[in-house]
Write a protein that holds these residues in place. Sequence first.
Motif, PDB file in Angstrom:
ATOM      1  N   GLU A  54       0.833  -1.205   0.000  1.00 19.10           N
ATOM      2  CA  GLU A  54       0.000   0.000   0.000  1.00 19.10           C
ATOM      3  C   GLU A  54       0.869   1.257   0.000  1.00 19.10           C
ATOM      4  O   GLU A  54       0.601   2.205  -0.750  1.00 19.10           O
ATOM      5  N   ALA A  55       1.887   1.265   0.825  1.00 16.75           N
ATOM      6  CA  ALA A  55       2.785   2.418   0.883  1.00 16.75           C
ATOM      7  C   ALA A  55       3.519   2.585  -0.446  1.00 16.75           C
ATOM      8  O   ALA A  55       3.653   3.708  -0.958  1.00 16.75           O
ATOM      9  N   HIS A  56       3.979   1.495  -1.003  1.00 14.95           N
ATOM     10  CA  HIS A  56       4.705   1.551  -2.274  1.00 14.95           C
ATOM     11  C   HIS A  56       3.813   2.088  -3.388  1.00 14.95           C
ATOM     12  O   HIS A  56       4.267   2.878  -4.232  1.00 14.95           O
ATOM     13  N   ASN A  57       2.551   1.683  -3.391  1.00 12.33           N
ATOM     14  CA  ASN A  57       1.616   2.198  -4.395  1.00 12.33           C
ATOM     15  C   ASN A  57       1.469   3.712  -4.276  1.00 12.33           C
ATOM     16  O   ASN A  57       1.432   4.418  -5.288  1.00 12.33           O
ATOM     17  N   GLY A  58       1.382   4.211  -3.054  1.00  6.13           N
ATOM     18  CA  GLY A  58       1.301   5.656  -2.836  1.00  6.13           C
ATOM     19  C   GLY A  58       2.569   6.364  -3.284  1.00  6.13           C
ATOM     20  O   GLY A  58       2.522   7.434  -3.911  1.00  6.13           O
ATOM     21  N   GLN A  59       3.692   5.769  -2.978  1.00  7.03           N
ATOM     22  CA  GLN A  59       4.973   6.347  -3.372  1.00  7.03           C
ATOM     23  C   GLN A  59       5.098   6.369  -4.896  1.00  7.03           C
ATOM     24  O   GLN A  59       5.549   7.363  -5.479  1.00  7.03           O
ATOM     25  N   THR A  60       4.686   5.285  -5.548  1.00  3.55           N
ATOM     26  CA  THR A  60       4.749   5.214  -7.010  1.00  3.55           C
ATOM     27  C   THR A  60       3.869   6.289  -7.638  1.00  3.55           C
ATOM     28  O   THR A  60       4.256   6.917  -8.630  1.00  3.55           O
ATOM     29  N   LYS A  61       2.713   6.524  -7.050  1.00  7.76           N
ATOM     30  CA  LYS A  61       1.816   7.576  -7.549  1.00  7.76           C
ATOM     31  C   LYS A  61       2.507   8.940  -7.470  1.00  7.76           C
ATOM     32  O   LYS A  61       2.439   9.739  -8.412  1.00  7.76           O
ATOM     33  N   MET A  62       3.182   9.185  -6.363  1.00  5.38           N
ATOM     34  CA  MET A  62       3.892  10.462  -6.202  1.00  5.38           C
ATOM     35  C   MET A  62       5.035  10.579  -7.210  1.00  5.38           C
ATOM     36  O   MET A  62       5.240  11.643  -7.808  1.00  5.38           O
ATOM     37  N   LEU A  63       5.772   9.498  -7.416  1.00  2.73           N
ATOM     38  CA  LEU A  63       6.902   9.515  -8.346  1.00  2.73           C
ATOM     39  C   LEU A  63       6.430   9.681  -9.795  1.00  2.73           C
ATOM     40  O   LEU A  63       7.057  10.387 -10.587  1.00  2.73           O
ATOM     41  N   THR A  64       5.314   9.034 -10.121  1.00  2.00           N
ATOM     42  CA  THR A  64       4.756   9.148 -11.463  1.00  2.00           C
ATOM     43  C   THR A  64       4.316  10.585 -11.746  1.00  2.00           C
ATOM     44  O   THR A  64       4.565  11.120 -12.834  1.00  2.00           O
ATOM     45  N   ALA A  65       3.681  11.204 -10.768  1.00  2.00           N
ATOM     46  CA  ALA A  65       3.260  12.602 -10.923  1.00  2.00           C
ATOM     47  C   ALA A  65       4.483  13.501 -11.127  1.00  2.00           C
ATOM     48  O   ALA A  65       4.485  14.380 -11.997  1.00  2.00           O
ATOM     49  N   GLU A  66       5.518  13.252 -10.352  1.00  2.00           N
ATOM     50  CA  GLU A  66       6.747  14.038 -10.476  1.00  2.00           C
ATOM     51  C   GLU A  66       7.362  13.863 -11.860  1.00  2.00           C
ATOM     52  O   GLU A  66       7.768  14.835 -12.504  1.00  2.00           O
ATOM     53  N   ALA A  67       7.422  12.625 -12.329  1.00  2.00           N
ATOM     54  CA  ALA A  67       7.993  12.342 -13.650  1.00  2.00           C
ATOM     55  C   ALA A  67       7.156  12.950 -14.774  1.00  2.00           C
ATOM     56  O   ALA A  67       7.678  13.239 -15.847  1.00  2.00           O
ATOM     57  N   SER A  68       5.867  13.174 -14.504  1.00  2.00           N
ATOM     58  CA  SER A  68       4.968  13.765 -15.498  1.00  2.00           C
ATOM     59  C   SER A  68       4.990  15.287 -15.472  1.00  2.00           C
ATOM     60  O   SER A  68       4.201  15.928 -16.167  1.00  2.00           O
ATOM     61  N   GLY A  69       5.854  15.846 -14.647  1.00  2.00           N
ATOM     62  CA  GLY A  69       5.977  17.296 -14.594  1.00  2.00           C
ATOM     63  C   GLY A  69       5.191  17.964 -13.493  1.00  2.00           C
ATOM     64  O   GLY A  69       5.199  19.190 -13.370  1.00  2.00           O
ATOM     65  N   GLU A  70       4.495  17.188 -12.671  1.00  8.07           N
ATOM     66  CA  GLU A  70       3.745  17.749 -11.541  1.00  8.07           C
ATOM     67  C   GLU A  70       4.666  17.779 -10.328  1.00  8.07           C
ATOM     68  O   GLU A  70       4.657  16.872  -9.503  1.00  8.07           O
ATOM     69  N   HIS A  71       5.455  18.828 -10.239  1.00  4.76           N
ATOM     70  CA  HIS A  71       6.453  18.914  -9.177  1.00  4.76           C
ATOM     71  C   HIS A  71       5.801  19.268  -7.841  1.00  4.76           C
ATOM     72  O   HIS A  71       5.103  20.262  -7.726  1.00  4.76           O
ATOM     73  N   ALA A  72       6.031  18.411  -6.865  1.00  8.02           N
ATOM     74  CA  ALA A  72       5.478  18.629  -5.533  1.00  8.02           C
ATOM     75  C   ALA A  72       6.442  19.477  -4.714  1.00  8.02           C
ATOM     76  O   ALA A  72       7.659  19.419  -4.903  1.00  8.02           O
ATOM     77  N   GLN A  73       5.886  20.246  -3.820  1.00  8.24           N
ATOM     78  CA  GLN A  73       6.717  21.009  -2.894  1.00  8.24           C
ATOM     79  C   GLN A  73       7.280  20.018  -1.872  1.00  8.24           C
ATOM     80  O   GLN A  73       6.535  19.277  -1.236  1.00  8.24           O
ATOM     81  N   VAL A  74       8.586  19.982  -1.764  1.00  5.60           N
ATOM     82  CA  VAL A  74       9.228  19.070  -0.829  1.00  5.60           C
ATOM     83  C   VAL A  74       9.193  19.724   0.559  1.00  5.60           C
ATOM     84  O   VAL A  74       9.725  20.807   0.767  1.00  5.60           O
ATOM     85  N   THR A  75       8.529  19.032   1.472  1.00 11.11           N
ATOM     86  CA  THR A  75       8.412  19.524   2.842  1.00 11.11           C
ATOM     87  C   THR A  75       9.125  18.567   3.787  1.00 11.11           C
ATOM     88  O   THR A  75       9.458  17.435   3.415  1.00 11.11           O
TER      89      THR A  75
END
Length: 108
Positions: A54-75
């Motif tokens: 479950e955690a890995h799936n969430g992490q993959t979603k975040m990484l995929t968004a980042e790779a697609s140009g949706e840069h998240a603010q790193v907190t």
Amino acid sequence: MAEENNENMQSVMGLIINGGNAKSSAFEAIAAAKKGDFALADKKLKEADNFLVEAHNGQTKMLTAEASGEHAQVTLLMVHSQDHLMTAITFRDLAGEIVDLYKRLAEK
């Protein structure tokens, strides 16, 4: 922007929660093996694995968004969630080895 931050926060909290649950289940597996309850130990290791998926799936979603140009603010919370997950993965791996050692000791 607020929706993106909320979604990001949910992903971060999912890593923390699932990572923590995985670590707790792995710890319970060691405790069960120490008592000789290997069926429960194996069940708890499997439970830990499920939380890690479950955690890995969430992490993959975040990484995929980042790779697609949706840069998240790193907190700091995001960094903490990644650290929490990596610690849980390491602890799960170690718990599996410890359970195996208890099984070998029980065979002798």
